[in-house]
Design a protein around this motif. Structure first.
Motif, short mmCIF file in Angstrom:
data_model
loop_
_atom_site.label_atom_id
_atom_site.label_comp_id
_atom_site.label_asym_id
_atom_site.label_seq_id
_atom_site.Cartn_x
_atom_site.Cartn_y
_atom_site.Cartn_z
N PRO A 28 0.82 -1.22 0.00
CA PRO A 28 0.00 0.00 0.00
C PRO A 28 0.85 1.27 0.00
N ALA A 29 1.99 1.25 0.72
CA ALA A 29 2.86 2.42 0.74
C ALA A 29 3.44 2.70 -0.64
N ILE A 30 3.84 1.65 -1.34
CA ILE A 30 4.38 1.81 -2.70
C ILE A 30 3.32 2.40 -3.62
N ALA A 31 2.11 1.85 -3.55
CA ALA A 31 1.02 2.33 -4.40
C ALA A 31 0.67 3.78 -4.11
N LEU A 32 0.68 4.16 -2.84
CA LEU A 32 0.33 5.54 -2.48
C LEU A 32 1.39 6.52 -2.95
N ILE A 33 2.66 6.14 -2.87
CA ILE A 33 3.73 7.01 -3.38
C ILE A 33 3.53 7.25 -4.88
N CYS A 34 3.25 6.18 -5.61
CA CYS A 34 3.01 6.31 -7.05
C CYS A 34 1.77 7.16 -7.32
N ASN A 35 0.76 6.98 -6.51
CA ASN A 35 -0.47 7.77 -6.62
C ASN A 35 -0.19 9.25 -6.51
N ILE A 36 0.58 9.60 -5.49
CA ILE A 36 0.90 11.01 -5.22
C ILE A 36 1.64 11.63 -6.39
N ILE A 37 2.58 10.88 -6.97
CA ILE A 37 3.35 11.39 -8.10
C ILE A 37 2.44 11.69 -9.29
N VAL A 38 1.48 10.81 -9.54
CA VAL A 38 0.60 10.97 -10.71
C VAL A 38 -0.37 12.14 -10.54
N VAL A 39 -0.96 12.28 -9.35
CA VAL A 39 -2.02 13.29 -9.19
C VAL A 39 -1.51 14.65 -8.74
N ALA A 40 -0.27 14.74 -8.27
CA ALA A 40 0.23 16.03 -7.78
C ALA A 40 0.19 17.09 -8.88
N GLY A 41 0.72 16.73 -10.05
CA GLY A 41 0.72 17.68 -11.16
C GLY A 41 -0.68 18.02 -11.62
N GLY A 42 -1.55 17.01 -11.69
CA GLY A 42 -2.92 17.25 -12.12
C GLY A 42 -3.66 18.16 -11.16
N SER A 43 -3.46 17.96 -9.86
CA SER A 43 -4.12 18.80 -8.87
C SER A 43 -3.70 20.26 -9.01
N TRP A 44 -2.40 20.46 -9.20
CA TRP A 44 -1.90 21.83 -9.37
C TRP A 44 -2.48 22.46 -10.63
N ARG A 45 -2.53 21.68 -11.70
CA ARG A 45 -3.04 22.21 -12.97
C ARG A 45 -4.52 22.56 -12.85
N TYR A 46 -5.32 21.68 -12.25
CA TYR A 46 -6.75 21.95 -12.09
C TYR A 46 -6.98 23.17 -11.20
N ALA A 47 -6.21 23.25 -10.11
CA ALA A 47 -6.36 24.38 -9.19
C ALA A 47 -6.01 25.70 -9.88
N ARG A 48 -4.96 25.70 -10.68
CA ARG A 48 -4.54 26.91 -11.39
C ARG A 48 -5.61 27.37 -12.38
N GLU A 49 -6.34 26.40 -12.95
CA GLU A 49 -7.37 26.73 -13.93
C GLU A 49 -8.73 27.03 -13.29
N GLY A 50 -8.77 27.04 -11.95
CA GLY A 50 -10.00 27.36 -11.25
C GLY A 50 -11.03 26.25 -11.24
N CYS A 51 -10.57 25.00 -11.39
CA CYS A 51 -11.48 23.86 -11.44
C CYS A 51 -11.58 23.11 -10.11
N VAL A 52 -11.10 23.73 -9.03
CA VAL A 52 -11.21 23.11 -7.71
C VAL A 52 -12.02 24.05 -6.80
N PRO A 53 -13.29 23.75 -6.55
CA PRO A 53 -14.14 24.60 -5.71
C PRO A 53 -13.88 24.33 -4.23
N TRP A 54 -12.88 24.97 -3.67
CA TRP A 54 -12.43 24.65 -2.31
C TRP A 54 -13.55 24.76 -1.28
N ALA A 55 -14.40 25.78 -1.39
CA ALA A 55 -15.45 25.98 -0.40
C ALA A 55 -16.44 24.82 -0.38
N ARG A 56 -16.66 24.19 -1.53
CA ARG A 56 -17.60 23.06 -1.61
C ARG A 56 -16.91 21.73 -1.38
N LEU A 57 -15.58 21.72 -1.55
CA LEU A 57 -14.85 20.46 -1.43
C LEU A 57 -14.49 20.13 0.01
#
Length: 246
Positions: A42-71
């Motif tokens: 599980p630790a190996i899988a989670l490390i890989c998970n973080i690597i894949v979604v970190a960039g996507g999260s930053w990109r979505y947030a920069r484009e205003g696609c993360v509604p923090w107040a509702r999330l």
């Protein structure tokens, strides 16, 4: 470290990243099928998970696609319960059964998922359902080493919570935060004596780094999201059946 396993991780990252997910569920399944010690996978899988979604999260947030107040109501209980789930020790047979069943459910949800037009969050019932949904998904995420977005996204579409791109951005952030919390729980459980065993799987990190970047590009500019989602769901279903037949 077999080249085939790193390649399989890269392909998985490519498929999942193209639809906004991390791939943790299938990473776990591949590691089980490869005979990896279930206490560290599980630790190996989670490390890989973080690597894949970190960039996507930053990109979505920069484009205003993360509604923090509702999330945040969804994240309120999911992160602490992901940490708690990561600390829970379970037997190998139970781990494989839970992982296989969760993968099968995820595949069905992806195949039946319908795109939403949004605004369903105005339903007052969602105010109660949001924290409970986050709690359940968070606990399962930490327990088996996944981010949980593969379960959350179909629920948000069903609730007509937001347009598809906003749901993808929210799921990406959800996966990142849950993966970090789950990894913290897993790290406290496996102990320092197994850190070297986890580090030995570093080629998988390179695989998901490359695959995730390619997948993000394909999903954003080239392949239809529906086609990618169906292909990913069929792959998940196949792996789930393999696990349940072990």
């Amino acid at each position: 470290m077999p080249f085939a396993l790193a390649l399989a991780f890269g392909i998985t990252a490519l498929l999942y990243a193209s639809v906004g997910f991390g791939g943790g569920s299938t990473y776990n399944a591949l590691l089980v099928l490869a005979g990896t010690d279930y206490r560290i996978l599980p630790a190996i899988a989670l490390i890989c998970n973080i690597i894949v979604v970190a960039g996507g999260s930053w990109r979505y947030a920069r484009e205003g696609c993360v509604p923090w107040a509702r999330l945040w109501p969804i994240l309120l209980l999911s992160a602490p319960l992901a940490w708690l789930g990561g600390r829970i020790a379970i037997e190998r047979d139970h781990f494989v059964l839970i992982l296989g069943l969760s993968l099968l459910v995820a595949a069905i949800l992806m195949l039946t998922q319908r795109e939403s037009e949004g605004q369903g969050d105005h339903d007052p019932r969602w105010r109660w359902a949001a924290p409970l949904t986050g709690a359940g998904v968070g606990l399962l995420s930490g327990l088996v080493g996944i981010g949980g977005g593969i379960f959350l996204a179909p629920v948000l579409h069903l609730a007509r919570w937001a347009p598809p791109r906003v749901i993808a951005g929210s799921a990406s952030v959800f996966i990142l935060i849950n993966s970090l919390a789950g990894l913290a729980g897993q790290a406290s459980k496996i102990g320092s004596d197994r850190i070297g065993d986890v580090a030995a799987y570093w080629p998988l990190v390179l695989g998901v780094l490359v695959g995730g970047q390619i997948g993000s590009l394909l999903g954003a500019r080239i392949l239809p999201p529906r086609l990618i989602r169906i292909a990913t769901a069929l792959l998940i279903a196949y792996v789930a059946i393999r696990l349940l037949l072990i």
